[in-house]
Design a protein around this motif. Sequence first.
Motif, PDB file in Angstrom:
ATOM      1  N   HIS A 177      52.146 -34.719  -7.459  1.00  0.00           N
ATOM      2  CA  HIS A 177      51.584 -33.421  -7.103  1.00  0.00           C
ATOM      3  C   HIS A 177      52.333 -32.317  -7.827  1.00  0.00           C
ATOM      4  N   GLN A 214      45.494 -28.547  -6.028  1.00  0.00           N
ATOM      5  CA  GLN A 214      46.639 -27.862  -5.428  1.00  0.00           C
ATOM      6  C   GLN A 214      47.024 -28.490  -4.083  1.00  0.00           C
ATOM      7  N   ASN A 215      46.140 -29.321  -3.531  1.00  0.00           N
ATOM      8  CA  ASN A 215      46.368 -29.926  -2.226  1.00  0.00           C
ATOM      9  C   ASN A 215      47.089 -31.266  -2.341  1.00  0.00           C
ATOM     10  N   SER A 248      46.962 -20.234  -9.857  1.00  0.00           N
ATOM     11  CA  SER A 248      47.543 -21.565  -9.732  1.00  0.00           C
ATOM     12  C   SER A 248      48.838 -21.686 -10.537  1.00  0.00           C
ATOM     13  N   SER A 249      49.802 -22.360  -9.934  1.00  0.00           N
ATOM     14  CA  SER A 249      51.063 -22.640 -10.623  1.00  0.00           C
ATOM     15  C   SER A 249      51.138 -24.092 -11.094  1.00  0.00           C
ATOM     16  N   LEU A 250      50.026 -24.815 -11.017  1.00  0.00           N
ATOM     17  CA  LEU A 250      50.006 -26.212 -11.445  1.00  0.00           C
ATOM     18  C   LEU A 250      50.297 -26.325 -12.941  1.00  0.00           C
ATOM     19  N   LEU A 310      41.035 -27.235 -10.062  1.00  0.00           N
ATOM     20  CA  LEU A 310      42.398 -26.751  -9.845  1.00  0.00           C
ATOM     21  C   LEU A 310      42.664 -26.459  -8.374  1.00  0.00           C
ATOM     22  N   LYS A 311      41.708 -25.821  -7.705  1.00  0.00           N
ATOM     23  CA  LYS A 311      41.892 -25.528  -6.283  1.00  0.00           C
ATOM     24  C   LYS A 311      42.053 -26.807  -5.470  1.00  0.00           C
ATOM     25  N   LYS A 349      43.669 -21.294 -14.646  1.00  0.00           N
ATOM     26  CA  LYS A 349      44.801 -21.118 -13.715  1.00  0.00           C
ATOM     27  C   LYS A 349      44.945 -19.665 -13.286  1.00  0.00           C
TER      28      LYS A 349
END
Length: 335
Positions: free
Chosen positions: A75, A28-29, A56-58, A24-25, A51
């Motif tokens: 993305h 995020q990119n 995380s807001s993904l 997840l980190k 999350k």
Amino acid sequence: MSETKAVIGITMGDGAGVGPEIILKSLQNQEIYDLCHPLVIGDAKILNRAKAYVNSSLNVEAVTEDQLGSLNYEHGTVYCLDLNLLSEDLPLGQVSAEAGHAAFEYLAKAIDLAKKQQIDAICTAPLNKEALHKGGHKYPGHTEILADLTGTSEFSMMLSAPNLKVIHVTTHVGLIDAVKMINPERVYRVIQLAHETLTKSGIAQPRIAVCGINPHAGENGLFGYGEEEEKVVPAVQRAQDEGINVVGPLPADTLFFRTVRGDFDIVVAMYHDQGHGPVKVLGLDAGVNITVGLPIIRTSVDHGTAFDIAGKGIVEEKSMMEAIRQAVELAPKKQ
């Protein structure tokens, strides 16, 4: 004709560890989506749970294999090929047969997708060997699973860190067994794999250095029982006769320093700790594990499941991001 982005299958690894967090980190990119189409192979519910750990807001979207040809990979959305193998309340930071079996199944599915050319390379988050065994899969690690499921007999682990690449003659075996397993044919083949891998990456005549087995590479028989002369020297001479730019056996205690300095492009290490130690001194978050000799591309983070910090959101994602980058670099190019 423009180049189509590679689809990189990212296996979730052991769901009780930091794999979901580093995935997840990394995703995020925006950079990762600029480079490739990332597809997570794992459990969507576990990614969703993670999350909260990393703030995380993904959007994690579970998909099926039938949908893989129609995903847009923008993305902000993480597509997860959801195998739905883990319970939502899987305990964090604990060895479990459930998570070990699931980690195996994620990798097996990724290998199947790569064989069918539905993904272009595999990038693996860490699994736990004890959990893997409890889950009924008696392999030393990712590398051996990949070799078995692809029918590959000649392969090696290559570690890549800033200014240092190391390829191994033996890996996940005890030291006494490793020395027994080292022989001229295996050393020669690993030298070949190092040469082929770096040549394909764009280095025309890679400079390869081979470690000795004993301290000071035996120092002309002073240490050991002639292992260098018996097991290493014939392989180096054979490779040199074929035009490969290789030297050795050389003392390991100075060779890694010389390589970081720029004297060589890659080191051939004889056993696990001889090669892993120097790479990990350079930083656990900087190394990438690459399996060479397979018919498919596979890269991995060079750290473990980190059960002690799972769920805390503090794990670094640098190694995962670099592993994805190298998977993209090594993946077959599509038009």
